[in-house]
Design an enzyme around this catalytic site. Structure first.
Site, PDB file in Angstrom:
ATOM      1  N   ASP A  36       0.832  -1.351   0.012  1.00  0.00           N
ATOM      2  CA  ASP A  36      -0.065  -0.154   0.016  1.00  0.00           C
ATOM      3  C   ASP A  36       0.810   1.150   0.149  1.00  0.00           C
ATOM      4  OD1 ASP A  36      -2.092   1.802   0.028  1.00  0.00           O
ATOM      5  OD2 ASP A  36      -2.632   1.125   2.368  1.00  0.00           O
ATOM      6  N   ASP A  84      -3.058   2.587  -5.895  1.00  0.00           N
ATOM      7  CA  ASP A  84      -2.050   2.676  -4.707  1.00  0.00           C
ATOM      8  C   ASP A  84      -1.828   1.453  -3.883  1.00  0.00           C
ATOM      9  OD1 ASP A  84      -4.450   3.050  -3.680  1.00  0.00           O
ATOM     10  OD2 ASP A  84      -3.693   4.462  -1.969  1.00  0.00           O
ATOM     11  N   GLU A  85      -2.536   0.191  -4.298  1.00  0.00           N
ATOM     12  CA  GLU A  85      -2.515  -0.779  -3.221  1.00  0.00           C
ATOM     13  C   GLU A  85      -2.652  -2.240  -4.364  1.00  0.00           C
ATOM     14  OE1 GLU A  85      -5.382  -1.630  -0.371  1.00  0.00           O
ATOM     15  OE2 GLU A  85      -6.783  -0.074  -1.259  1.00  0.00           O
TER      16      GLU A  85
END
Length: 422
Positions: A46, A140-141
């Site tokens: 993350d 983003d993850e």
């Protein structure tokens, strides 16, 4: 395993050593040690305050300032807040009006999604270099399955992830946090434990004791409404769920009770789904005239199940949950969901489950203007539609459907139909 208890990995120079306060090679205090460090392979990665981190990377004057990304109007919401802004109580999804009151001196910027997508692709390229089994959840993850990659890279999954974190900081200029465990549920929890720039491990042996101490809100899928319901029943911590029988949880909370029972024990058999797998697949129709008759609605339901089945087969997925959607003549929407005993992509099995959802909604002869069916909670197709030895008739129908698919694939999609399709 006992010999690995004090084996540590430096997160900065990646040296392996017997656990100490600092790395003997580079002197860094940033290291991880765990008895199962070399035997776990499921990770959640993350990026830390991603949008804000990209903005600060590109404008160093923002480095020491509280930064909020989001719409700056009175109706805007916070997309991301940097960690400085978070110390004032600002968090994502907060109304911007409230965020400005909490941190009036914050810098507020509108999101630049195209720039964020470029950075996201760069991070993804580094992940793809480690394993083909990458499941992106957002820009983003992502989840990574690094099981078996040690032979390819000559490094354990933990070592590969430490290199990944360093490479992202050095080459891309942002930081990320890593969670490593034996399944997706626990890897996601681990990545949140020590943000930012965190690296946490939850091993198999410690799973029951670790979870027992956590609040029920930590369980994936337990939102505010379910959390309030559990609290009203006197259940505040996962350890209490561990003491309950599965049948009791099913009786209290329906199919979600089964999920509570499994996750409270750290049981999560979800696989890494690569690519851009959909969250849901749907099929629905709006009628020319409102329909209240169950038999007529059932005909339309079958057609939507066929459409859903075809879409799932094309995507090579099996649905673990079926949701029925109805809209009344007055535009009131009704949804009813149920988990399948075994994930399925077969029209016959999807129809059987959705029939059970439709019948109760037709008892009062309410006229409906729309009917739809949605599949969610996917698994790869090969893991669904397992044989049912207690109901051989179901398996015969499943084989018949597979045969029809093969014939239609060879000679045309309408070559063979089931009787109820005509």
């Amino acid at each position: 395993m006992g010999g690995l208890i004090n084996k540590a990995l430096c997160r900065d120079c990646h040296h392996r050593f017997i656990a100490a306060r600092r790395c003997p090679d580079c002197g860094s205090p940033r290291h991880i040690h765990h008895p199962e460090i070399d035997s776990l392979g499921i990770a959640h990665v993350d990026c830390d305050a991603f949008y804000a981190a990209v903005e600060k990377r590109d404008d160093p004057s923002l480095a020491d300032k509280p930064l909020i990304i989001g719409g700056n109007s009175d109706r805007g919401v916070v997309s991301t807040a940097c960690y400085i802004a978070r110390t004032y109580g600002v968090h994502s999804a907060m109304p911007m009006v409230q965020a400005r009151k909490l941190c009036p001196h914050a810098v507020i910027l509108k999101p630049d999604m195209e720039r964020y997508r470029i950075v996201s692709r760069a991070v993804r390229n580094l992940m793809d270099a480690l394993t083909p089994l990458v499941e992106p959840l957002s820009l983003d993850e992502a989840f990574l399955d690094l099981t078996g990659t040690e032979a390819l890279h000559g490094l354990s999954p933990a070592e590969q992830l430490a290199h990944l974190a360093s490479d992202v900081e050095k080459t891309i200029g942002i930081s990320l946090s890593v969670g490593l465990s034996h399944n997706k549920f626990l890897a996601k929890i681990a990545s949140d434990l020590k943000k930012p720039r965190g690296f946490s491990i939850i091993g198999k042996a410690e799973t029951p004791d670790f979870l027992a101490r956590q609040k029920v809100s930590l369980i994936w899928g337990v939102g505010k409404a379910m959390c309030d319901r559990l609290h009203n029943d006197g259940i505040t911590h996962i350890g209490q769920l561990q003491q309950m029988e599965e049948a009791d949880l099913l009786r209290r909370y329906g199919s979600f009770g089964g999920k509570l029972w499994r996750l409270a024990r750290g049981i999560d058999d979800r696989q890494i789904v690569t690519g851009t797998a959909p969250k849901s697949v749907s099929a629905e129709t709006t009628f020319e005239h409102d329909i209240a008759d169950y038999e007529t609605l059932e005909i339309h339901l079958w057609k939507q199940c066929e459409r859903l089945s075809k879409a799932l087969k094309k995507k090579d997925l099996a649905a673990g949950t079926v949701t029925l959607k109805l809209k009344t003549a007055r535009h009131r929407q009704i949804t009813r969901s149920r988990a399948l005993f075994t994930p399925s992509q077969l029209a016959d099995r999807l129809f059987e489950m959705s029939q059970a959802l439709l019948k109760p909604e037709c008892r009062d002869q309410i006229p409906y203007r729309l009917l739809g069916i949605t599949g969610t909670n996917f698994t790869p197709a090969q893991m669904g539609d397992t044989p049912d030895f207690l109901q051989p008739e179901k398996d015969r129908r499943a084989k018949a459907e597979r045969t029809m698919d093969q014939i239609n694939a060879r000679f045309g999609t309408q070559m063979v139909k089931k009787g109820r399709s005509v």
